[in-house]
Scaffold this motif. Structure first.
Motif, PDB file in Angstrom:
ATOM      1  N   SER A  48       0.832  -1.205   0.000  1.00  0.00           N
ATOM      2  CA  SER A  48       0.000   0.000   0.000  1.00  0.00           C
ATOM      3  C   SER A  48       0.867   1.255   0.000  1.00  0.00           C
ATOM      4  O   SER A  48       0.550   2.244  -0.672  1.00  0.00           O
ATOM      5  N   ILE A  49       1.987   1.206   0.738  1.00  0.00           N
ATOM      6  CA  ILE A  49       2.918   2.337   0.754  1.00  0.00           C
ATOM      7  C   ILE A  49       3.524   2.536  -0.627  1.00  0.00           C
ATOM      8  O   ILE A  49       3.649   3.667  -1.116  1.00  0.00           O
ATOM      9  N   PHE A  50       3.903   1.432  -1.284  1.00  0.00           N
ATOM     10  CA  PHE A  50       4.466   1.531  -2.634  1.00  0.00           C
ATOM     11  C   PHE A  50       3.465   2.167  -3.597  1.00  0.00           C
ATOM     12  O   PHE A  50       3.824   2.977  -4.451  1.00  0.00           O
ATOM     13  N   VAL A  51       2.186   1.779  -3.478  1.00  0.00           N
ATOM     14  CA  VAL A  51       1.143   2.353  -4.339  1.00  0.00           C
ATOM     15  C   VAL A  51       1.025   3.851  -4.089  1.00  0.00           C
ATOM     16  O   VAL A  51       0.958   4.649  -5.034  1.00  0.00           O
ATOM     17  N   ALA A  52       1.024   4.261  -2.813  1.00  0.00           N
ATOM     18  CA  ALA A  52       0.898   5.676  -2.475  1.00  0.00           C
ATOM     19  C   ALA A  52       2.100   6.477  -2.986  1.00  0.00           C
ATOM     20  O   ALA A  52       1.952   7.619  -3.440  1.00  0.00           O
ATOM     21  N   MET A  53       3.283   5.889  -2.922  1.00  0.00           N
ATOM     22  CA  MET A  53       4.493   6.594  -3.367  1.00  0.00           C
ATOM     23  C   MET A  53       4.499   6.827  -4.864  1.00  0.00           C
ATOM     24  O   MET A  53       5.102   7.786  -5.342  1.00  0.00           O
ATOM     25  N   GLN A  54       3.836   5.959  -5.618  1.00  0.00           N
ATOM     26  CA  GLN A  54       3.836   6.110  -7.075  1.00  0.00           C
ATOM     27  C   GLN A  54       2.938   7.248  -7.538  1.00  0.00           C
ATOM     28  O   GLN A  54       3.075   7.742  -8.652  1.00  0.00           O
ATOM     29  N   LYS A  55       2.008   7.664  -6.710  1.00  0.00           N
ATOM     30  CA  LYS A  55       1.086   8.757  -7.041  1.00  0.00           C
ATOM     31  C   LYS A  55       0.474   8.553  -8.420  1.00  0.00           C
ATOM     32  O   LYS A  55       0.450   9.453  -9.263  1.00  0.00           O
ATOM     33  N   THR A  56      -0.012   7.364  -8.639  1.00  0.00           N
ATOM     34  CA  THR A  56      -0.563   7.035  -9.948  1.00  0.00           C
ATOM     35  C   THR A  56      -2.077   7.179  -9.953  1.00  0.00           C
ATOM     36  O   THR A  56      -2.714   7.245  -8.901  1.00  0.00           O
ATOM     37  N   SER A  57      -2.660   7.235 -11.117  1.00  0.00           N
ATOM     38  CA  SER A  57      -4.114   7.375 -11.223  1.00  0.00           C
ATOM     39  C   SER A  57      -4.798   6.058 -10.910  1.00  0.00           C
ATOM     40  O   SER A  57      -4.219   4.977 -11.042  1.00  0.00           O
ATOM     41  N   LEU A  58      -6.050   6.145 -10.501  1.00  0.00           N
ATOM     42  CA  LEU A  58      -6.810   4.947 -10.174  1.00  0.00           C
ATOM     43  C   LEU A  58      -6.987   4.037 -11.382  1.00  0.00           C
ATOM     44  O   LEU A  58      -7.161   2.832 -11.232  1.00  0.00           O
ATOM     45  N   ALA A  59      -6.912   4.614 -12.577  1.00  0.00           N
ATOM     46  CA  ALA A  59      -7.070   3.805 -13.794  1.00  0.00           C
ATOM     47  C   ALA A  59      -5.976   2.754 -13.913  1.00  0.00           C
ATOM     48  O   ALA A  59      -6.172   1.686 -14.494  1.00  0.00           O
ATOM     49  N   LEU A  60      -4.785   3.051 -13.344  1.00  0.00           N
ATOM     50  CA  LEU A  60      -3.678   2.109 -13.420  1.00  0.00           C
ATOM     51  C   LEU A  60      -3.794   0.988 -12.393  1.00  0.00           C
ATOM     52  O   LEU A  60      -2.999   0.056 -12.407  1.00  0.00           O
ATOM     53  N   LEU A  61      -4.764   1.111 -11.488  1.00  0.00           N
ATOM     54  CA  LEU A  61      -4.910   0.116 -10.427  1.00  0.00           C
ATOM     55  C   LEU A  61      -6.009  -0.894 -10.731  1.00  0.00           C
ATOM     56  O   LEU A  61      -6.401  -1.664  -9.869  1.00  0.00           O
ATOM     57  N   ARG A  62      -6.517  -0.893 -11.948  1.00  0.00           N
ATOM     58  CA  ARG A  62      -7.575  -1.819 -12.309  1.00  0.00           C
ATOM     59  C   ARG A  62      -7.026  -3.225 -12.540  1.00  0.00           C
ATOM     60  O   ARG A  62      -5.877  -3.415 -12.893  1.00  0.00           O
ATOM     61  N   PHE A  63      -7.901  -4.199 -12.353  1.00  0.00           N
ATOM     62  CA  PHE A  63      -7.570  -5.595 -12.612  1.00  0.00           C
ATOM     63  C   PHE A  63      -8.151  -6.016 -13.956  1.00  0.00           C
ATOM     64  O   PHE A  63      -9.178  -5.506 -14.389  1.00  0.00           O
ATOM     65  N   ASP A  64      -7.487  -6.945 -14.603  1.00  0.00           N
ATOM     66  CA  ASP A  64      -8.144  -7.702 -15.661  1.00  0.00           C
ATOM     67  C   ASP A  64      -8.314  -9.133 -15.137  1.00  0.00           C
ATOM     68  O   ASP A  64      -7.896  -9.451 -14.025  1.00  0.00           O
ATOM     69  N   HIS A  65      -8.953  -9.997 -15.911  1.00  0.00           N
ATOM     70  CA  HIS A  65      -9.241 -11.337 -15.426  1.00  0.00           C
ATOM     71  C   HIS A  65      -7.961 -12.131 -15.135  1.00  0.00           C
ATOM     72  O   HIS A  65      -7.880 -12.858 -14.139  1.00  0.00           O
ATOM     73  N   ALA A  66      -6.957 -11.974 -15.997  1.00  0.00           N
ATOM     74  CA  ALA A  66      -5.699 -12.695 -15.783  1.00  0.00           C
ATOM     75  C   ALA A  66      -4.982 -12.189 -14.533  1.00  0.00           C
ATOM     76  O   ALA A  66      -4.391 -12.965 -13.782  1.00  0.00           O
ATOM     77  N   GLY A  67      -5.032 -10.882 -14.301  1.00  0.00           N
ATOM     78  CA  GLY A  67      -4.411 -10.317 -13.107  1.00  0.00           C
ATOM     79  C   GLY A  67      -5.081 -10.792 -11.835  1.00  0.00           C
ATOM     80  O   GLY A  67      -4.424 -11.084 -10.833  1.00  0.00           O
ATOM     81  N   LEU A  68      -6.411 -10.855 -11.862  1.00  0.00           N
ATOM     82  CA  LEU A  68      -7.154 -11.355 -10.710  1.00  0.00           C
ATOM     83  C   LEU A  68      -6.805 -12.819 -10.439  1.00  0.00           C
ATOM     84  O   LEU A  68      -6.590 -13.220  -9.289  1.00  0.00           O
ATOM     85  N   LEU A  69      -6.720 -13.610 -11.502  1.00  0.00           N
ATOM     86  CA  LEU A  69      -6.364 -15.016 -11.354  1.00  0.00           C
ATOM     87  C   LEU A  69      -4.946 -15.164 -10.810  1.00  0.00           C
ATOM     88  O   LEU A  69      -4.689 -16.020  -9.947  1.00  0.00           O
ATOM     89  N   ALA A  70      -4.021 -14.322 -11.277  1.00  0.00           N
ATOM     90  CA  ALA A  70      -2.644 -14.377 -10.791  1.00  0.00           C
ATOM     91  C   ALA A  70      -2.580 -14.094  -9.298  1.00  0.00           C
ATOM     92  O   ALA A  70      -1.830 -14.749  -8.559  1.00  0.00           O
ATOM     93  N   ALA A  71      -3.361 -13.122  -8.826  1.00  0.00           N
ATOM     94  CA  ALA A  71      -3.374 -12.789  -7.402  1.00  0.00           C
ATOM     95  C   ALA A  71      -3.897 -13.949  -6.569  1.00  0.00           C
ATOM     96  O   ALA A  71      -3.347 -14.274  -5.505  1.00  0.00           O
ATOM     97  N   ILE A  72      -4.962 -14.600  -7.034  1.00  0.00           N
ATOM     98  CA  ILE A  72      -5.544 -15.737  -6.310  1.00  0.00           C
ATOM     99  C   ILE A  72      -4.555 -16.906  -6.275  1.00  0.00           C
ATOM    100  O   ILE A  72      -4.359 -17.550  -5.239  1.00  0.00           O
TER     101      ILE A  72
END
Length: 286
Positions: A48-72
């Protein structure tokens, strides 16, 4: 200014960080599910700290189906990995993980319909041969057999995760890493008989989370998205001899001759792969 590492170097660094799991576990006299909970919690905080440090837009934090599967799949691999380190030896877990290139090649061919280059297949077989030499020196039975089974399940999940990372098109891997930690944390909380820990244990687990899982998984995810899955799996095999090396140096858990010979074969295969021209992976016609 962001530092972008070459994908091969990212995977090699990730393998080095992953290899420290047995080292950190050796300092923790706690229930495995409590370790899983706290390690995942600390890793989630760091991510979460790494995400905050990047100061990126919420659009870059979206999942796709493959990303969701990779996390699981990443969380599932963690759920098998931590108990396996307690039920069997670090060397056994590392050796069974040595089957990762072969499993990835097989699953990649089935799922992605890819034809893998002969050299990659040959080096994967060489890696498997080195792993078998190590395994021959440490036959398992009873509790160790259960640990070996969990290590095999972990390896299968890692192979599937590698393929999923490659298929994902999300712009940032941090959400996938964060979700993986959140799932593992909830599972640990559900299964742990108690979650108490002292300051020394908290420090060790925080280092465990930061180096072995947070930095390791972020580097692995970034590299895996830019390389063919079999190549990613082969490079990550540097973890096998390193896992045994750290516990040898820290706790005098000396590897057997078979472990030294097998680990040398594995390292030789990785070095040959790094020095040789890359294989080209071709998708078969449907």
């Amino acid at each position: 200014m962001r530092l972008e590492l070459p994908p091969r170097l990212s995977i090699l660094l990730a393998a080095g960080l992953f290899s420290t799991a047995g080292f950190f576990m050796g300092f923790l006299d706690m229930n495995v599910w409590a370790i899983l909970f706290w390690r995942s919690l600390f890793a989630l905080v760091f991510t979460s700290i790494f995400v905050a440090m990047q100061k990126t837009s919420l659009a870059l934090l979206r999942f796709d189906h493959a990303g969701l599967l990779a996390a699981i799949l990443s969380a599932a691999a963690t759920l098998a990995f931590i108990p396996s380190l307690r039920l069997t030896s670090v060397a056994n877990v590392a050796v069974i993980h040595g089957a990762l290139p072969l499993i990835t090649v097989i699953l990649s061919g089935l799922i992605l319909a890819e034809r893998v280059g002969r050299r990659t297949v040959g080096l994967s077989l060489l890696v498997a041969f080195g792993a078998m030499i190590i395994l021959a020196g440490s036959a398992s039975s009873g509790i160790r057999l259960a640990g070996d089974g969990l290590a095999l399940i972990m390896t299968i999940f890692m192979a599937l995760m590698t393929i999923a990372f490659k298929r994902s098109h999300v712009l940032s891997v941090l959400p996938m890493v964060g979700l993986s930690n959140a799932i593992a944390m909830l599972a640990g909380a559900a299964m742990a008989p108690g979650l108490a820990l002292d300051a020394e244990q908290a420090f060790v687990i925080a280092c465990f989370a930061l180096f072995q899982i947070s930095f390791g998984l972020i580097l692995y995810a970034k590299g895996a998205r830019m390389l063919p899955p079999p190549e990613t799996a082969l490079l990550s095999l540097c973890e096998v001899p390193l896992s045994t090396l750290w516990v040898w140096l820290a706790f005098d858990q000396r590897p057997a001759l078979q472990t030294i010979v097998g680990g040398g074969i594995i390292l030789m295969a990785v070095i040959v792969h790094l020095m040789a021209p890359k294989d080209r992976t071709v998708r078969t016609e449907e």
